[in-house]
Design a protein around this motif. Structure first.
Motif, PDB file in Angstrom:
ATOM      1  N   CYS A 237       0.798  -1.228   0.000  1.00 27.10           N
ATOM      2  CA  CYS A 237       0.000   0.000   0.000  1.00 27.10           C
ATOM      3  C   CYS A 237       0.831   1.278   0.000  1.00 27.10           C
ATOM      4  CB  CYS A 237      -0.943   0.013   1.207  1.00 27.10           C
ATOM      5  SG  CYS A 237      -0.068  -0.001   2.797  1.00 27.10           S
ATOM      6  N   VAL A 238       2.158   1.151  -0.016  1.00 25.61           N
ATOM      7  CA  VAL A 238       3.028   2.328   0.042  1.00 25.61           C
ATOM      8  C   VAL A 238       3.823   2.440  -1.250  1.00 25.61           C
ATOM      9  CG1 VAL A 238       4.913   3.461   1.266  1.00 25.61           C
ATOM     10  CG2 VAL A 238       3.220   2.147   2.543  1.00 25.61           C
ATOM     11  N   GLU A 239       3.749   3.600  -1.874  1.00 23.19           N
ATOM     12  CA  GLU A 239       4.449   3.783  -3.148  1.00 23.19           C
ATOM     13  C   GLU A 239       5.956   3.931  -2.940  1.00 23.19           C
ATOM     14  OE1 GLU A 239       4.512   6.841  -6.991  1.00 23.19           O
ATOM     15  OE2 GLU A 239       2.894   6.938  -5.526  1.00 23.19           O
ATOM     16  N   ASP A 240       6.376   4.780  -2.016  1.00 22.92           N
ATOM     17  CA  ASP A 240       7.805   4.983  -1.742  1.00 22.92           C
ATOM     18  C   ASP A 240       8.105   4.420  -0.353  1.00 22.92           C
ATOM     19  OD1 ASP A 240      10.391   5.834  -1.283  1.00 22.92           O
ATOM     20  OD2 ASP A 240      10.115   7.796  -2.193  1.00 22.92           O
ATOM     21  N   ILE A 241       8.406   3.145  -0.294  1.00 26.19           N
ATOM     22  CA  ILE A 241       8.623   2.487   0.995  1.00 26.19           C
ATOM     23  C   ILE A 241       9.867   3.017   1.689  1.00 26.19           C
ATOM     24  CG2 ILE A 241       9.963   0.555   0.060  1.00 26.19           C
ATOM     25  CD1 ILE A 241       7.343   0.425   2.900  1.00 26.19           C
ATOM     26  N   ALA A 242      10.880   3.403   0.916  1.00 29.78           N
ATOM     27  CA  ALA A 242      12.116   3.904   1.516  1.00 29.78           C
ATOM     28  C   ALA A 242      11.846   5.173   2.314  1.00 29.78           C
ATOM     29  CB  ALA A 242      13.158   4.164   0.440  1.00 29.78           C
TER      30      ALA A 242
ATOM     31  N   LEU B 262       9.665   4.340   5.467  1.00 29.53           N
ATOM     32  CA  LEU B 262      10.399   3.677   6.542  1.00 29.53           C
ATOM     33  C   LEU B 262      11.356   4.624   7.247  1.00 29.53           C
ATOM     34  CD1 LEU B 262      11.277   0.144   5.114  1.00 29.53           C
ATOM     35  CD2 LEU B 262       9.924   0.635   7.160  1.00 29.53           C
ATOM     36  N   ILE B 263      12.063   5.442   6.458  1.00 28.89           N
ATOM     37  CA  ILE B 263      13.027   6.373   7.046  1.00 28.89           C
ATOM     38  C   ILE B 263      12.326   7.370   7.954  1.00 28.89           C
ATOM     39  CG2 ILE B 263      14.600   8.281   6.501  1.00 28.89           C
ATOM     40  CD1 ILE B 263      15.410   6.624   3.986  1.00 28.89           C
ATOM     41  N   GLU B 264      11.208   7.909   7.513  1.00 23.93           N
ATOM     42  CA  GLU B 264      10.485   8.891   8.320  1.00 23.93           C
ATOM     43  C   GLU B 264       9.873   8.246   9.563  1.00 23.93           C
ATOM     44  OE1 GLU B 264       7.747  10.886   5.756  1.00 23.93           O
ATOM     45  OE2 GLU B 264       9.332  11.980   4.685  1.00 23.93           O
ATOM     46  N   LEU B 265       9.374   7.001   9.411  1.00 24.90           N
ATOM     47  CA  LEU B 265       8.772   6.322  10.559  1.00 24.90           C
ATOM     48  C   LEU B 265       9.830   5.898  11.581  1.00 24.90           C
ATOM     49  CD1 LEU B 265       6.124   4.078   8.748  1.00 24.90           C
ATOM     50  CD2 LEU B 265       5.673   6.096  10.156  1.00 24.90           C
ATOM     51  N   TYR B 266      10.987   5.460  11.102  1.00 27.00           N
ATOM     52  CA  TYR B 266      12.030   4.934  11.989  1.00 27.00           C
ATOM     53  C   TYR B 266      12.870   6.047  12.618  1.00 27.00           C
ATOM     54  CZ  TYR B 266      15.935   2.080  13.666  1.00 27.00           C
ATOM     55  OH  TYR B 266      16.882   1.486  14.449  1.00 27.00           O
ATOM     56  N   TYR B 267      13.302   7.008  11.772  1.00 27.96           N
ATOM     57  CA  TYR B 267      14.213   8.043  12.263  1.00 27.96           C
ATOM     58  C   TYR B 267      13.504   9.346  12.652  1.00 27.96           C
ATOM     59  CZ  TYR B 267      18.118   5.282  10.333  1.00 27.96           C
ATOM     60  OH  TYR B 267      19.024   4.296  10.054  1.00 27.96           O
ATOM     61  N   GLY B 268      12.319   9.585  12.095  1.00 31.33           N
ATOM     62  CA  GLY B 268      11.696  10.890  12.258  1.00 31.33           C
ATOM     63  C   GLY B 268      12.257  11.871  11.244  1.00 31.33           C
TER      64      GLY B 268
ATOM     65  N   ASP C 294      23.046   5.541  -1.316  1.00 34.29           N
ATOM     66  CA  ASP C 294      21.636   5.184  -1.411  1.00 34.29           C
ATOM     67  C   ASP C 294      20.888   5.734  -0.206  1.00 34.29           C
ATOM     68  OD1 ASP C 294      21.123   3.132   0.757  1.00 34.29           O
ATOM     69  OD2 ASP C 294      22.739   2.103  -0.286  1.00 34.29           O
ATOM     70  N   CYS C 295      19.562   5.717  -0.274  1.00 42.19           N
ATOM     71  CA  CYS C 295      18.746   6.432   0.713  1.00 42.19           C
ATOM     72  C   CYS C 295      18.943   5.931   2.136  1.00 42.19           C
ATOM     73  CB  CYS C 295      17.272   6.370   0.313  1.00 42.19           C
ATOM     74  SG  CYS C 295      16.622   4.714   0.105  1.00 42.19           S
TER      75      CYS C 295
ATOM     76  N   ASN D   2      14.816  11.392  -1.180  1.00 42.52           N
ATOM     77  CA  ASN D   2      13.414  11.736  -0.940  1.00 42.52           C
ATOM     78  C   ASN D   2      13.108  12.192   0.490  1.00 42.52           C
ATOM     79  OD1 ASN D   2      12.783  11.263  -3.557  1.00 42.52           O
ATOM     80  ND2 ASN D   2      11.231   9.722  -3.177  1.00 42.52           N
ATOM     81  N   PHE D   3      13.913  11.780   1.458  1.00 41.24           N
ATOM     82  CA  PHE D   3      13.636  12.162   2.848  1.00 41.24           C
ATOM     83  C   PHE D   3      14.317  13.465   3.245  1.00 41.24           C
ATOM     84  CE2 PHE D   3      17.704  10.039   3.180  1.00 41.24           C
ATOM     85  CZ  PHE D   3      18.372  10.729   4.171  1.00 41.24           C
ATOM     86  N   ILE D   4      15.126  14.042   2.343  1.00 40.53           N
ATOM     87  CA  ILE D   4      15.943  15.201   2.681  1.00 40.53           C
ATOM     88  C   ILE D   4      15.228  16.504   2.317  1.00 40.53           C
ATOM     89  CG2 ILE D   4      18.146  16.384   2.284  1.00 40.53           C
ATOM     90  CD1 ILE D   4      19.367  13.661   1.641  1.00 40.53           C
ATOM     91  N   GLN D   5      15.359  17.491   3.182  1.00 37.64           N
ATOM     92  CA  GLN D   5      14.906  18.849   2.918  1.00 37.64           C
ATOM     93  C   GLN D   5      16.103  19.778   3.121  1.00 37.64           C
ATOM     94  OE1 GLN D   5      11.511  20.043   2.033  1.00 37.64           O
ATOM     95  NE2 GLN D   5      11.651  17.896   1.379  1.00 37.64           N
ATOM     96  N   TYR D   6      16.429  20.555   2.095  1.00 37.07           N
ATOM     97  CA  TYR D   6      17.636  21.377   2.106  1.00 37.07           C
ATOM     98  C   TYR D   6      17.351  22.811   2.554  1.00 37.07           C
ATOM     99  CZ  TYR D   6      19.739  17.594  -0.586  1.00 37.07           C
ATOM    100  OH  TYR D   6      20.200  16.373  -0.986  1.00 37.07           O
ATOM    101  N   ASP D   7      18.263  23.347   3.366  1.00 38.90           N
ATOM    102  CA  ASP D   7      18.228  24.768   3.699  1.00 38.90           C
ATOM    103  C   ASP D   7      18.824  25.589   2.564  1.00 38.90           C
ATOM    104  OD1 ASP D   7      17.551  24.999   6.814  1.00 38.90           O
ATOM    105  OD2 ASP D   7      18.798  23.223   6.507  1.00 38.90           O
ATOM    106  N   ILE D   8      19.883  25.047   1.965  1.00 45.11           N
ATOM    107  CA  ILE D   8      20.578  25.733   0.873  1.00 45.11           C
ATOM    108  C   ILE D   8      20.859  24.728  -0.242  1.00 45.11           C
ATOM    109  CG2 ILE D   8      22.706  26.907   0.178  1.00 45.11           C
ATOM    110  CD1 ILE D   8      22.948  27.941   3.053  1.00 45.11           C
ATOM    111  N   ILE D   9      20.575  25.121  -1.463  1.00 49.00           N
ATOM    112  CA  ILE D   9      20.976  24.347  -2.639  1.00 49.00           C
ATOM    113  C   ILE D   9      21.865  25.245  -3.482  1.00 49.00           C
ATOM    114  CG2 ILE D   9      20.202  23.320  -4.815  1.00 49.00           C
ATOM    115  CD1 ILE D   9      17.654  22.427  -3.346  1.00 49.00           C
TER     116      ILE D   9
END
Length: 472
Positions: free
Chosen positions: A77-82, A85-91, A149-150, A183-190
């Motif tokens: 039921c999950v399109e991007d399992i990686a 899982l990363i968000e559920l496990y690490y926050g 890798d992720c 996919n789990f990363i949000q950047y302050d600066i690019i």
């Protein structure tokens, strides 16, 4: 740590196993006991062997399509399992640290190194992730890809958080963007260095390559900033695509303007946003690189006086415009392996040369063949002597690669299949005030021939030859 039952429950999977999960991995050979092995969209003929290997190590297996069994769970039921899982496990791994991503065809390693050095000099500790290695505090961890890798990335970000580091500075490759590794990363600066031509063996067209790079904008935090060179024509398309917060640098009509640029064969000085800076780095491309780093520093509220002092101390990356001294001549070792990078390098050499330029260049095998003739033409046009030789031929025959390079060989071209011989020959031919440029491999310590790795270092070959010259 999270209990397996809780983690699976959040994925709507029935599980009564109360063991603590120690990590997540998508490589059956690397997974460890009490970790989750993610067997997701792998080839059917290999799936069972991967699952068996993971189970034998005491791991839990999570699949997209498989018959459930002991320690084998299925999630459809999950399109991007990686990412899930990363968000559920690490926050949220990016909430408490700043994250800077550097992307472009050339200059990623240099800019991440310069930014990390500047931040360290100014009192901030960061983790740097890039070509060949991860560095933080006094540790160096080798990696195989420019962008891991992720799950490997997530573990590195988790480490940065646990150590209380101020941030992460990382290179972002087009492969990583296209394969959703970030996919789990949000950047302050690019920071975009440049976007020319590379990896057409993977992306097939320049358009796909360019717009894959542009997709990185989607991973910016809501209050994040994108920094890029307004002088680059290839960034005009990006300006039309992106309407968020950006900061441009350039010679004119930019938010932060470069002026009074003075280049030599040993340093550079310039005025940037009305403030003078001096660096021991070489070339106009490094002026742009340092300017991007200064712009990022301003965003991070670093004092200008500190950045001025830091610019004086920043060192070149090994194999990136690295200078060695011979008897009256200089040898530059540089990673330039694309037409644009080689052109910039040789045009700079032409601007500061006092005598001859001797260029050693090859092209990698099993990679974009269309750039070989361009690389050769640039070397021939901007050098007094151009020496064509092997780079990393990989699975191709060296003579076939050299044939592609020699379509319009012309005069002043010499050919050596053996790269070591080519370097020794160039050193033997050099005279006072000459510049020998060894391009393409930079700091690599291997040569890949017929898919086998052999120890090889341009720097070691040069030093050995200079030592022999000294003893004679």
């Amino acid at each position: 740590m999270t209990k397996l039952s809780e983690l699976m429950g959040m994925l709507h999977i029935d599980c009564e196993d109360e063991r603590e999960i120690l990590g997540i991995c998508d490589h059956s050979g690397h997974v460890k006991k009490d970790e989750i092995y993610v067997c997701w969209r792998v080839l059917e003929e290999k799936k069972q062997s991967y699952i068996k290997q993971a189970l034998s190590k005491g791991a839990v297996v999570l699949c997209d399509k498989e018959k459930p069994g002991k320690d084998i769970y299925v999630c459809e039921c999950v399109e991007d399992i990686a990412q899930a899982l990363i968000e559920l496990y690490y926050g949220d791994l990016c909430k408490d640290i700043f994250v800077a991503g550097v992307s472009g065809t050339n200059g990623k390693t240099s800019v991440t190194s310069y930014l990390s050095q500047m931040l360290h000099i100014c009192g901030k500790e960061v983790m740097r992730i890039g070509t060949g290695q991860v560095t933080f505090l006094d540790q160096i961890i080798p990696i195989s890809n420019t962008t891991p890798d992720c799950f490997e990335l997530a573990q590195l970000f988790h480490t940065a958080n646990m150590l209380g580091l101020d941030g992460v500075v990382m290179e972002v490759s087009s492969h990583a963007i296209d394969q959703n590794r970030i996919n789990f990363i949000q950047y302050d600066i690019i920071i975009y260095t440049n976007i020319t031509q590379d990896h057409l063996d993977y992306h097939l067209t320049k358009t796909h390559y360019r717009f894959t790079k542009f997709k990185l904008r989607r991973y910016l935090k809501t209050d994040g900033l994108i920094i890029y060179q307004k002088d680059l024509k290839e960034m005009r398309d990006f300006a039309y695509l992106y309407h968020g917060a950006s900061l441009t640098i350039g010679m004119r009509d930019a938010h932060m303007v470069l002026e009074n640029i003075q280049l030599s064969d040993h340093d550079a000085a310039f005025i940037f946003d009305h403030i003078p800076y001096h660096t021991h780095l070489l070339g106009m491309f490094n002026v742009y690189n340092i300017a991007s780093v200064i712009a990022a520093g301003r965003r991070l509220n670093i004092e200008v006086s500190l950045m001025q002092k830091a610019c004086e101390q920043i060192k070149a990356v090994a194999g990136r415009m690295e200078v060695l001294k011979g008897k009256g001549y200089h040898i530059w070792i540089d990673f330039a392996h694309t037409p644009d990078a080689l052109l910039n390098l040789l045009q700079f050499a032409q601007s500061v040369k006092r005598r001859n330029i001797i260029t050693i260049i090859g092209c990698g095998g099993d990679r974009d063949k269309t750039k070989r003739a361009f690389m050769a033409d640039i070397a021939r046009t901007y050098s007094d002597i151009a020496i064509f030789t092997s780079d990393n031929p990989r699975g191709e025959e060296i003579h076939e690669i050299l044939y592609d390079m020699c379509t319009n060989a012309g005069e002043h071209v010499e050919i050596f299949e053996n790269r070591s011989f080519a370097i020794k020959h160039a050193v033997k031919c050099a005279r006072n005030s000459d510049i020998i440029i060894i391009a393409g491999k930079g700091n690599e310590d291997y040569q890949m021939i017929q898919h086998h790795y052999y120890p090889f270092s341009d720097r070691d070959i040069v030093k050995k030859r200079l030592c022999e010259e000294e003893n004679h």
